[in-house]
Design an enzyme around this catalytic site. Structure first.
Site, PDB file in Angstrom:
ATOM      1  N   CYS A 127      -3.951  -9.267  -8.514  1.00 43.73           N
ATOM      2  CA  CYS A 127      -5.003  -8.224  -8.553  1.00 43.73           C
ATOM      3  C   CYS A 127      -5.888  -7.700 -10.406  1.00 43.73           C
ATOM      4  O   CYS A 127      -6.759  -7.037 -10.193  1.00 43.73           O
ATOM      5  CB  CYS A 127      -4.877  -7.038  -8.411  1.00 43.73           C
ATOM      6  N   HIS A 260      -8.691  -1.497 -10.309  1.00 43.43           N
ATOM      7  CA  HIS A 260      -8.551  -2.380  -9.046  1.00 43.43           C
ATOM      8  C   HIS A 260      -7.698  -1.100  -8.553  1.00 43.43           C
ATOM      9  O   HIS A 260      -6.803   0.172  -8.721  1.00 43.43           O
ATOM     10  CB  HIS A 260      -7.409  -2.864  -9.513  1.00 43.43           C
ATOM     11  N   ASN A 290      -6.687  -2.707  -0.401  1.00 47.68           N
ATOM     12  CA  ASN A 290      -6.584  -3.196  -1.496  1.00 47.68           C
ATOM     13  C   ASN A 290      -7.084  -4.827  -1.576  1.00 47.68           C
ATOM     14  O   ASN A 290      -6.404  -5.490  -0.888  1.00 47.68           O
ATOM     15  CB  ASN A 290      -5.092  -3.166  -1.520  1.00 47.68           C
TER      16      ASN A 290
HETATM   17  N1  ACO Z   1       4.147   4.476   7.430  1.00 45.23           N
HETATM   18  C1  ACO Z   1       4.647   5.078   7.490  1.00 45.23           C
HETATM   19  N2  ACO Z   1       6.286   5.020   6.805  1.00 45.23           N
HETATM   20  C2  ACO Z   1       6.103   4.243   6.066  1.00 45.23           C
HETATM   21  C3  ACO Z   1       4.940   3.172   6.257  1.00 45.23           C
HETATM   22  C4  ACO Z   1       4.199   3.051   6.819  1.00 45.23           C
HETATM   23  N3  ACO Z   1       2.890   2.371   6.870  1.00 45.23           N
HETATM   24  N4  ACO Z   1       5.752   2.656   4.399  1.00 45.23           N
HETATM   25  C5  ACO Z   1       6.621   3.361   4.078  1.00 45.23           C
HETATM   26  N5  ACO Z   1       7.313   4.253   5.040  1.00 45.23           N
HETATM   27  C6  ACO Z   1       8.347   5.574   5.020  1.00 45.23           C
HETATM   28  C7  ACO Z   1       9.357   4.312   4.253  1.00 45.23           C
HETATM   29  O1  ACO Z   1      10.433   3.971   5.332  1.00 45.23           O
HETATM   30  C8  ACO Z   1      10.553   5.652   3.737  1.00 45.23           C
HETATM   31  O2  ACO Z   1      11.025   6.488   4.866  1.00 45.23           O
HETATM   32  P1  ACO Z   1      12.209   6.933   4.635  1.00 45.23           P
HETATM   33  O3  ACO Z   1      12.383   8.097   3.079  1.00 45.23           O
HETATM   34  O4  ACO Z   1      12.994   7.431   5.817  1.00 45.23           O
HETATM   35  O5  ACO Z   1      13.273   5.694   4.094  1.00 45.23           O
HETATM   36  C9  ACO Z   1       9.232   6.066   3.282  1.00 45.23           C
HETATM   37  O6  ACO Z   1       7.680   6.215   3.956  1.00 45.23           O
HETATM   38  C10 ACO Z   1       8.545   6.586   1.502  1.00 45.23           C
HETATM   39  O7  ACO Z   1       8.698   5.164   1.543  1.00 45.23           O
HETATM   40  P2  ACO Z   1       8.673   5.029   0.542  1.00 45.23           P
HETATM   41  O8  ACO Z   1       8.449   3.366  -0.308  1.00 45.23           O
HETATM   42  O9  ACO Z   1       9.066   5.544  -0.752  1.00 45.23           O
HETATM   43  O10 ACO Z   1       6.800   5.749   0.043  1.00 45.23           O
HETATM   44  P3  ACO Z   1       6.262   6.025  -1.892  1.00 45.23           P
HETATM   45  O11 ACO Z   1       5.636   6.958  -1.963  1.00 45.23           O
HETATM   46  O12 ACO Z   1       6.572   5.175  -2.991  1.00 45.23           O
HETATM   47  O13 ACO Z   1       4.657   4.541  -1.024  1.00 45.23           O
HETATM   48  C11 ACO Z   1       3.452   2.721  -1.141  1.00 45.23           C
HETATM   49  C12 ACO Z   1       4.681   3.622  -0.745  1.00 45.23           C
HETATM   50  C13 ACO Z   1       2.549   3.628  -1.161  1.00 45.23           C
HETATM   51  C14 ACO Z   1       4.141   1.355  -1.564  1.00 45.23           C
HETATM   52  C15 ACO Z   1       3.705   3.169  -2.894  1.00 45.23           C
HETATM   53  O14 ACO Z   1       4.993   2.804  -3.331  1.00 45.23           O
HETATM   54  C16 ACO Z   1       2.609   2.645  -4.281  1.00 45.23           C
HETATM   55  O15 ACO Z   1       1.861   2.957  -3.767  1.00 45.23           O
HETATM   56  N6  ACO Z   1       2.863   1.418  -4.666  1.00 45.23           N
HETATM   57  C17 ACO Z   1       1.745   0.972  -5.694  1.00 45.23           C
HETATM   58  C18 ACO Z   1       2.070  -0.503  -4.964  1.00 45.23           C
HETATM   59  C19 ACO Z   1       0.430  -1.104  -4.659  1.00 45.23           C
HETATM   60  O16 ACO Z   1      -0.263   0.183  -4.712  1.00 45.23           O
HETATM   61  N7  ACO Z   1       0.426  -1.854  -4.407  1.00 45.23           N
HETATM   62  C20 ACO Z   1      -0.129  -2.521  -3.816  1.00 45.23           C
HETATM   63  C21 ACO Z   1      -0.237  -4.166  -4.561  1.00 45.23           C
HETATM   64  S1  ACO Z   1       0.115  -3.909  -5.744  1.00 45.23           S
HETATM   65  C22 ACO Z   1      -1.790  -3.586  -7.131  1.00 45.23           C
HETATM   66  O17 ACO Z   1      -2.518  -3.876  -6.756  1.00 45.23           O
HETATM   67  C23 ACO Z   1      -1.347  -2.941  -8.432  1.00 45.23           C
END
Ligand code: ACO
Length: 333
Positions: A127, A260, A290
């Site tokens: 990215c 990004h 993304n």
């Molecule tokens: N739909 C519904 N529920 C979901 C989904 C989904 N798509 N994905 C995860 N969940 C659930 C999980 O199973 C979890 O359930 P549980 O509490 O019963 O176990 C709950 O939602 C919370 O999951 P987390 O992983 O803790 O959610 P979080 O708040 O961390 O959000 C996310 C996840 C959006 C990926 C976040 O961590 C994030 O934005 N990280 C940054 C990563 C990113 O943006 N990456 C892109 C690529 S990297 C880059 O480009 C830099």
């Protein structure tokens, strides 16, 4: 004839034109959720919007490759710049989803543009690829190794998504963005800085490979979202400040921030740390998802074409992604 003053005159690079392309198929969160539900994968528009800010993404058609997406983006940038493809002497494509193992997507694009002879290569920094590519092109133009470069981010991330993994497959989309960067007597690109930390290889990777005629390892994207989130917020503020200092500017000099487009919470967190009002943040993650290396040039082109960013304004571009890689470019448009 080259005069002694033109030999000593400082040489800079400047963006001459921007372009982008999104594949036709657009899926809203609700449409994607309905498709995933057929395979027993549960998600919802509400969850995706609240955690990421994403509302829709585009997916390439089955026969569309990254170079196919790069081509209309490149043509649009050339047209905006008033530059003919034949004038281009450097093509850099930032991609993690190349058409082939080799040759590079840049060479395939060069062929599709109907030109030959100029240098063409891919940059692989996930990215952060576009800020890496722009920094390399800027250095090559400043050194005299190139005069007019096409720098493109092009991705078909839908090809490496695991549609059984709801924690990743709702986040990404496909697309391409391009700029024509040309030599200039006045600075366009003011400063840039690139970083990588390979100790974090495992938090965001697609660890498969082709070997002995087989795909070995896991060929789909894997991510530790929370680890990526924490690292991203920290490095984005730091690198923006380092680049401002290099350019002898302050955060007050930034007219527009284009980070990004991964997650609205990371983007807003970065803007706040830089003390920028959220109105200065360019946001396309809601409509594009993304798109990895394509996300910054897609957002830049959207903002330029809508009249949001105007000629002469100062823009901070910031990339962060797998590797772990990150970097920033400060420029006057
Ligand atoms: N739909 C519904 N529920 C979901 C989904 C989904 N798509 N994905 C995860 N969940 C659930 C999980 O199973 C979890 O359930 P549980 O509490 O019963 O176990 C709950 O939602 C919370 O999951 P987390 O992983 O803790 O959610 P979080 O708040 O961390 O959000 C996310 C996840 C959006 C990926 C976040 O961590 C994030 O934005 N990280 C940054 C990563 C990113 O943006 N990456 C892109 C690529 S990297 C880059 O480009 C830099």
């Amino acid at each position: 004839m080259t005069t002694s003053s033109s030999l000593t005159a400082p040489r800079y690079s400047r963006i001459l034109g921007t372009g982008s392309y999104l594949p036709e198929q657009r899926l809203t969160n609700a449409e994607l959720a309905a498709q995933l539900a057929r395979d027993g994968v549960e998600t919802s528009d509400e969850w995706i919007v609240e955690r990421t800010g994403i509302r829709a993404r585009h997916f390439a058609a089955p026969d569309q490759t990254s170079s196919d997406l790069a081509l209309p983006a490149a043509r649009a940038a050339l047209e905006a710049a008033g530059v003919a493809a034949e004038e281009i002497d450097l093509i850099i494509v930032a991609t993690s989803t190349p058409d082939m193992v080799f040759p590079s997507t840049a060479c395939l694009l060069q062929q599709k543009l109907g030109i030959a002879g100029c240098a063409a290569f891919d940059v692989q920094a996930v990215c952060s690829g576009f800020v890496y590519g722009l920094t390399v092109a800027d250095a090559m133009i400043k050194s005299g190794a190139a005069s007019k470069a096409l720098v493109i981010g092009a991705e078909t991330f839908s090809r490496i998504l695991d549609f059984k993994d709801r924690t990743t497959c709702v986040l990404f989309g496909d697309g391409a963005g391009a700029v024509v960067l040309g030599a200039s007597e006045t600075p366009g690109i003011l400063a840039s800085q690139l970083h990588a930390d390979g100790r974090h290889v495992d938090i965001l990777c697609t660890p498969g490979t082709v070997s002995g005629g087989q795909v070995l390892g896991h060929p789909l994207l894997k991510m530790d979202g929370q680890a990526v989130f924490k690292l991203a917020v920290g490095v984005l503020e730091k690198v923006a400040r380092a680049v401002l200092e290099k350019a002898s500017k302050t955060d007050a000099d930034i007219d527009w921030l284009i980070p990004h487009q991964a997650n609205i919470r990371i983007m807003q967190g970065t803007a706040k740390k830089l003390k920028l009002p959220l109105e200065k943040l360019v946001v396309t993650v809601d409509q594009h998802g993304n798109t990895s290396a394509a996300s910054i040039p897609l957002a830049l082109d959207a903002a330029v074409r809508s009249g949001q960013i105007k000629k002469g304004e100062t823009v901070m571009l910031e990339g962060v992604g797998g590797g772990f890689t990150w970097g920033a470019v400060l420029l006057d448009l």
